[in-house]
Design a protein around this motif. Structure first.
Motif, PDB file in Angstrom:
ATOM      1  N   HIS A 114       0.574  -1.372   0.065  1.00  0.00           N
ATOM      2  CA  HIS A 114       0.096   0.114   0.097  1.00  0.00           C
ATOM      3  C   HIS A 114       0.924   1.442  -0.110  1.00  0.00           C
ATOM      4  O   HIS A 114       0.331   2.514   0.347  1.00  0.00           O
ATOM      5  CB  HIS A 114      -0.940   0.050   1.364  1.00  0.00           C
ATOM      6  N   SER A 115       2.144   1.076  -0.076  1.00  0.00           N
ATOM      7  CA  SER A 115       2.962   2.319  -0.304  1.00  0.00           C
ATOM      8  C   SER A 115       2.726   2.952  -1.746  1.00  0.00           C
ATOM      9  O   SER A 115       2.582   2.095  -2.602  1.00  0.00           O
ATOM     10  CB  SER A 115       4.374   1.797  -0.075  1.00  0.00           C
ATOM     11  N   ARG A 116       2.714   4.319  -1.741  1.00  0.00           N
ATOM     12  CA  ARG A 116       2.350   4.724  -3.045  1.00  0.00           C
ATOM     13  C   ARG A 116       3.734   5.079  -3.874  1.00  0.00           C
ATOM     14  O   ARG A 116       3.815   5.375  -4.838  1.00  0.00           O
ATOM     15  CB  ARG A 116       1.636   6.022  -2.817  1.00  0.00           C
ATOM     16  N   VAL A 117       4.771   5.456  -2.965  1.00  0.00           N
ATOM     17  CA  VAL A 117       6.117   5.890  -3.649  1.00  0.00           C
ATOM     18  C   VAL A 117       6.888   4.984  -4.180  1.00  0.00           C
ATOM     19  O   VAL A 117       6.915   3.886  -3.628  1.00  0.00           O
ATOM     20  CB  VAL A 117       6.864   6.854  -2.525  1.00  0.00           C
ATOM     21  N   GLY A 118       7.783   5.035  -5.061  1.00  0.00           N
ATOM     22  CA  GLY A 118       8.280   4.025  -5.832  1.00  0.00           C
ATOM     23  C   GLY A 118       9.992   4.462  -6.189  1.00  0.00           C
ATOM     24  O   GLY A 118      10.420   5.066  -5.135  1.00  0.00           O
ATOM     25  N   PHE A 119      10.337   4.333  -7.079  1.00  0.00           N
ATOM     26  CA  PHE A 119      11.802   4.426  -7.613  1.00  0.00           C
ATOM     27  C   PHE A 119      12.496   5.836  -7.237  1.00  0.00           C
ATOM     28  O   PHE A 119      13.231   5.901  -6.886  1.00  0.00           O
ATOM     29  CB  PHE A 119      11.755   3.970  -9.179  1.00  0.00           C
ATOM     30  N   PHE A 120      11.785   6.836  -7.902  1.00  0.00           N
ATOM     31  CA  PHE A 120      12.268   8.295  -7.607  1.00  0.00           C
ATOM     32  C   PHE A 120      12.379   8.779  -6.271  1.00  0.00           C
ATOM     33  O   PHE A 120      13.106   9.335  -5.781  1.00  0.00           O
ATOM     34  CB  PHE A 120      11.763   9.141  -8.543  1.00  0.00           C
ATOM     35  N   HIS A 121      11.113   8.236  -5.694  1.00  0.00           N
ATOM     36  CA  HIS A 121      11.149   8.763  -4.151  1.00  0.00           C
ATOM     37  C   HIS A 121      12.151   8.173  -3.348  1.00  0.00           C
ATOM     38  O   HIS A 121      12.840   8.615  -2.561  1.00  0.00           O
ATOM     39  CB  HIS A 121       9.785   8.616  -3.499  1.00  0.00           C
ATOM     40  N   ALA A 122      12.447   6.691  -3.682  1.00  0.00           N
ATOM     41  CA  ALA A 122      13.443   5.960  -2.909  1.00  0.00           C
ATOM     42  C   ALA A 122      15.001   6.466  -3.270  1.00  0.00           C
ATOM     43  O   ALA A 122      15.734   6.548  -2.397  1.00  0.00           O
ATOM     44  CB  ALA A 122      13.402   4.636  -3.242  1.00  0.00           C
ATOM     45  N   ARG A 125      15.289   9.744  -1.454  1.00  0.00           N
ATOM     46  CA  ARG A 125      14.707   9.912  -0.149  1.00  0.00           C
ATOM     47  C   ARG A 125      14.084  11.107   0.177  1.00  0.00           C
ATOM     48  O   ARG A 125      14.232  11.734   0.925  1.00  0.00           O
ATOM     49  CB  ARG A 125      16.088   9.895   0.516  1.00  0.00           C
ATOM     50  N   THR A 126      12.660  11.314  -0.712  1.00  0.00           N
ATOM     51  CA  THR A 126      12.062  12.302  -0.280  1.00  0.00           C
ATOM     52  C   THR A 126      11.214  12.285   0.979  1.00  0.00           C
ATOM     53  O   THR A 126      11.119  11.184   1.535  1.00  0.00           O
ATOM     54  CB  THR A 126      10.915  12.560  -1.360  1.00  0.00           C
ATOM     55  N   PRO A 127      10.603  13.363   1.626  1.00  0.00           N
ATOM     56  CA  PRO A 127       9.987  13.417   2.864  1.00  0.00           C
ATOM     57  C   PRO A 127       9.025  12.257   2.880  1.00  0.00           C
ATOM     58  O   PRO A 127       8.723  11.436   3.789  1.00  0.00           O
ATOM     59  CB  PRO A 127       9.472  14.591   3.223  1.00  0.00           C
ATOM     60  N   LEU A 128       8.187  12.111   1.752  1.00  0.00           N
ATOM     61  CA  LEU A 128       7.018  11.151   1.715  1.00  0.00           C
ATOM     62  C   LEU A 128       7.615   9.907   1.699  1.00  0.00           C
ATOM     63  O   LEU A 128       6.971   8.860   2.534  1.00  0.00           O
ATOM     64  CB  LEU A 128       6.230  11.670   0.418  1.00  0.00           C
ATOM     65  N   GLN A 129       8.770   9.458   1.269  1.00  0.00           N
ATOM     66  CA  GLN A 129       9.375   8.304   1.213  1.00  0.00           C
ATOM     67  C   GLN A 129       9.822   7.743   2.607  1.00  0.00           C
ATOM     68  O   GLN A 129       9.298   6.654   3.194  1.00  0.00           O
ATOM     69  CB  GLN A 129      10.577   7.972   0.044  1.00  0.00           C
ATOM     70  N   ARG A 130      10.276   8.970   3.292  1.00  0.00           N
ATOM     71  CA  ARG A 130      10.994   8.546   4.760  1.00  0.00           C
ATOM     72  C   ARG A 130       9.685   8.304   5.511  1.00  0.00           C
ATOM     73  O   ARG A 130       9.674   7.251   6.138  1.00  0.00           O
ATOM     74  CB  ARG A 130      11.651   9.734   5.108  1.00  0.00           C
ATOM     75  N   ARG A 131       8.484   9.120   5.467  1.00  0.00           N
ATOM     76  CA  ARG A 131       7.500   9.106   6.227  1.00  0.00           C
ATOM     77  C   ARG A 131       6.613   7.660   5.773  1.00  0.00           C
ATOM     78  O   ARG A 131       6.622   6.624   7.108  1.00  0.00           O
ATOM     79  CB  ARG A 131       6.463   9.994   6.036  1.00  0.00           C
ATOM     80  N   SER A 136       5.448   1.886   7.312  1.00  0.00           N
ATOM     81  CA  SER A 136       5.583   0.512   7.152  1.00  0.00           C
ATOM     82  C   SER A 136       6.234  -0.115   8.337  1.00  0.00           C
ATOM     83  O   SER A 136       5.781  -1.361   8.756  1.00  0.00           O
ATOM     84  CB  SER A 136       6.229   0.387   5.861  1.00  0.00           C
ATOM     85  N   ARG A 137       7.281   0.439   8.658  1.00  0.00           N
ATOM     86  CA  ARG A 137       8.326  -0.355   9.541  1.00  0.00           C
ATOM     87  C   ARG A 137       7.360  -0.405  11.064  1.00  0.00           C
ATOM     88  O   ARG A 137       7.572  -1.527  11.511  1.00  0.00           O
ATOM     89  CB  ARG A 137       9.586   0.472   9.919  1.00  0.00           C
TER      90      ARG A 137
ATOM     91  N   SER B 241      15.197   0.124   0.351  1.00  0.00           N
ATOM     92  CA  SER B 241      13.746   0.759   0.281  1.00  0.00           C
ATOM     93  C   SER B 241      12.800  -0.389  -0.190  1.00  0.00           C
ATOM     94  O   SER B 241      13.233  -1.630  -0.342  1.00  0.00           O
ATOM     95  CB  SER B 241      13.747   1.960  -0.663  1.00  0.00           C
ATOM     96  N   ARG B 242      11.575  -0.001  -0.307  1.00  0.00           N
ATOM     97  CA  ARG B 242      10.589  -1.012  -0.680  1.00  0.00           C
ATOM     98  C   ARG B 242      11.107  -1.545  -2.264  1.00  0.00           C
ATOM     99  O   ARG B 242      10.783  -2.644  -2.594  1.00  0.00           O
ATOM    100  CB  ARG B 242       9.341  -0.327  -1.045  1.00  0.00           C
ATOM    101  N   VAL B 243      11.914  -0.860  -3.063  1.00  0.00           N
ATOM    102  CA  VAL B 243      12.521  -1.161  -4.179  1.00  0.00           C
ATOM    103  C   VAL B 243      13.384  -2.520  -4.194  1.00  0.00           C
ATOM    104  O   VAL B 243      13.099  -3.662  -5.013  1.00  0.00           O
ATOM    105  CB  VAL B 243      12.897  -0.202  -5.135  1.00  0.00           C
TER     106      VAL B 243
END
Lengths: 265, 387
Positions: A114-122, A125-131, A136-137, B241-243
């Motif tokens: 259910h995470s929405r962020v993918g490759f570019f966010h990872a 390391r955008t704030p959305l990805q970190r959050r 999730s953790r 990361s999830r990737v």
């Protein structure tokens, strides 16, 4: 705990589903409903089509005819990962964890659904990805705690004990945040004491708001934990009802319990 | 292993150890990076290749390391055996060749990103139809791809056919432009020479900073090491990361991953495209350094050496890939003095490595931990401990 869930809202509708593998009919015009918030038992002798039924619900097989609707959506031709995101999760009869990943990572894979962020966010390391990662953790750890596996979080899945692996499978399925969770013989290989603990756990899973579909061989466990039971034999549904009704159903006794009665001397 | 990759990789793993705010670690990482950059100037005895130009050797060491890191994403993370990786290497090299020399005259640094993008597109074009097959079949299809690329180049006028593309320009020199006898660049950095100990600074032998000429490979080494470090950083960010989890889950059990909500095909395609892009980056660097490319430079054997780099290093571990690439590029050069025997020595060295460390020089965490657990169980068996 025997307060039967009385919600009548249908969550999943199996309608006249037939599956044929070549000349073999694995499921033959099977229909039943799963209601929201209940624990439904799916039982039947070996080869009755229980696991096939699971597989068609999770998109592994396409039905030859008939249809399955989940929360109003038809599942035909839907990708398996999309069905998971829609809200159906499952465990496996023969444990299929990601062996080389830790217990926590196994659950995280489920939570990632259910995470929405993918490759570019990872990569950035955008704030959305970190959050999302932190959330999730947190969720994964919480589920491990719920299953009594928190101490094993950083253990590789392959190194967990058999019982812990079974519990980890349930935690991973729950992490995908499903509405319906399908447990395929979760008590296989458990001793009676462990089964009692598991029964309790399944009820707790339901009390968290999940609907549970349970395939199980152990009659005592099925009778003790389910609200309703569907009985399959040779790919056909032969009975449906509360545990008490099923216990007294002559067709079921002949097909399933009858064998046990003969065995019990 | 007292050969080159051990200290290099040890330094690298210090960098990768974790970016937490402990100053000691950061200092170590900075020192490690500095050491890596300074390596060609230091002329470390035994390490420095006696029979070939050490700067040039280090360039290919870094190029192989870069390729191995890229291929490690495909093989080690996503579990897709790609035996045609040289096809991407060639695509990157030829994109640069065509853009900077053969048909257009773009500057190198403009052609470089285009080369990466073109190679990634090639990766997607190969992956989209073929990633539906699994295992051995994928290996065969990709191997075919590598050969197809080479044969297409050999037979295409537009790409110079078997004659190749010559006079590919080097990256522009920053600072004073180089003249005959004058290397230009911003400033000169003297090398170290141990033969004149204690007076070790060799002012007669300088490398000119950011001066790209055929005479000195060291600026190219710096360029590709920079690319390698950036790629390693990106690799780490993705893996944690999830990737990275999606790749690992897909490799472990594709069906289950799919049922757990992982769009496995998309992630496999991503791994393929990223691996391809990194291969293309390396090929682009190769083209500008060699200034001459031809189809024969991209033989099937290279694909095998690339896969060997990943396996020797330890598939699934980025530092393993760096070490493996380094070993595969360095050993044949180190043994150049053995002349016709050197490939034999190289082969023996690979066999020794495979016997001595079957999981690779730096196996990924999963293998290490599984082994540790095994040892622990063996220990406990005496007590008949049972979980």
């Amino acid at each position: 705990m025997s307060d039967t869930a009385t919600t009548t809202q249908t969550l999943l509708e199996v309608h006249d589903v037939t599956i044929k593998f070549g000349g073999i009919t694995a499921l033959d015009g099977v229909s039943f409903d799963i209601r929201e918030g209940e624990i439904l038992g799916l039982i039947g002798p070996n080869g009755a089509g229980k696991t096939t039924c699971f597989n068609v619900m999770t998109g592994v097989y396409q039905p030859t005819s008939g249809q399955i609707r989940f929360a109003g959506t038809g599942l035909a031709k839907m990708k398996r990962h999309a069905i998971t995101r829609l809200g159906i999760a499952r465990t496996f009869q023969n444990i299929r964890l990601f062996k080389s990943m830790t217990a926590l990572e196994n659950v995280l894979v489920g939570a990632d659904a259910h995470s929405r962020v993918g490759f570019f966010h990872a990569l950035l390391r955008t704030p959305l990805q970190r959050r999302e990662e932190a959330e999730s953790r947190e969720r994964a750890m919480e589920l491990l705690k719920f299953m009594g596996l928190a101490r094993r979080a950083d253990e590789l899945a392959v190194n967990l004990s058999y019982g812990d692996q079974r519990r980890l499978e349930i935690a991973r399925a729950m992490a995908t945040n499903p509405k319906l969770i399908c447990l395929d013989e979760p008590a296989a290989g458990f001793n009676p004491a462990e089964k009692v603990v598991l029964m309790d756990l399944i009820k707790k899973v339901r009390d968290r708001g999940y609907t549970v579909l349970l395939i199980e061989h152990d009659m005592k466990l099925v009778m003790g934990v389910t609200d309703r039971i569907v009985v399959l034999e040779f790919g056909r549904k032969i009975a449906e009802g509360t545990p008490a009704e099923i216990r007294d159903n002559p067709a079921v006794i002949a097909a399933y319990l009858g064998v046990e009665e003969d065995d019990a001397s | 292993m007292n050969l080159v990759p051990a200290p290099v990789a040890a330094t690298f793993s210090r960098i990768g150890a974790r970016f937490d705010n402990r100053p000691a670690k950061i200092t170590l990482a900075v020192l490690g990076v500095l050491f890596v950059y300074a390596l060609p100037l230091l002329n470390i005895p035994l390490l420095t290749t006696p029979d070939s130009d050490f700067g040039g050797v280090l360039f290919s060491v870094a190029a192989y390391a870069l390729i191995a890191v890229g291929l490690n994403i495909v093989i080690g993370y996503a579990g897709l055996l790609d035996l045609g990786y040289v096809g991407f290497y060639a695509t990157g090299a030829y994109t640069v060749g065509v853009l900077t020399q053969y048909h257009w005259h773009w500057p190198f640094f403009l052609a470089l990103p285009v080369a990466i993008v073109v190679t990634m597109i090639a990766g997607v074009m190969l992956g989209a139809p073929t990633l539906r097959v699994r295992g051995d079949y994928l290996a065969i299809v990709t191997m075919g791809f590598g050969e197809i690329i080479r044969l297409v180049i050999t037979n295409t006028e537009w790409l110079g056919k078997s004659g190749g593309i010559a006079k590919i320009p080097m990256p522009p020199t920053i600072g004073t432009p180089p003249q005959p006898g004058e290397p230009g660049g911003l400033f000169g950095i003297p090398h170290i020479s141990w033969s004149t100990f204690p007076n070790v600074v060799d002012v007669g032998h300088e490398t000119h900073f950011l001066s790209f000429t055929v005479l000195d490979a060291i600026p190219f080494y710096w360029l590709i090491v920079t690319a390698l470090l950036l790629v390693l950083l990106g690799d780490k960010l993705l893996k944690d990361s999830r990737v990275g989890r999606a790749w690992e889950a897909t490799r472990e059990d594709e069906d289950v991953a799919e049922i757990m909500g992982v769009p496995t095909f998309r992630y496999k395609l991503l791994a393929f495209a990223l691996g391809a892009g990194i291969g293309g980056l390396s090929g682009a660097m190769f083209a500008t350094r060699q200034t001459f490319i031809q189809p024969a430079s991209f033989a099937l054997l290279l694909s095998m050496l690339f896969v060997a780099s990943v396996i020797v290093g330890g598939a699934g571990n980025r530092w393993g890939a760096v070490a493996g690439g380094a070993v595969v590029a360095y050993l044949p050069e180190r043994f150049r003095g053995f002349t016709e025997w050197r490939m034999l020595v190289f082969g023996i060295a690979l066999i020794v490595l495979a016997t001595w460390r079957p999981e690779g020089l730096f196996p990924p965490r999963r293998t290490r931990r599984a082994k540790a657990a095994e040892a622990e169980i063996e220990e406990l068996e005496g007590d008949a401990a049972n979980v």
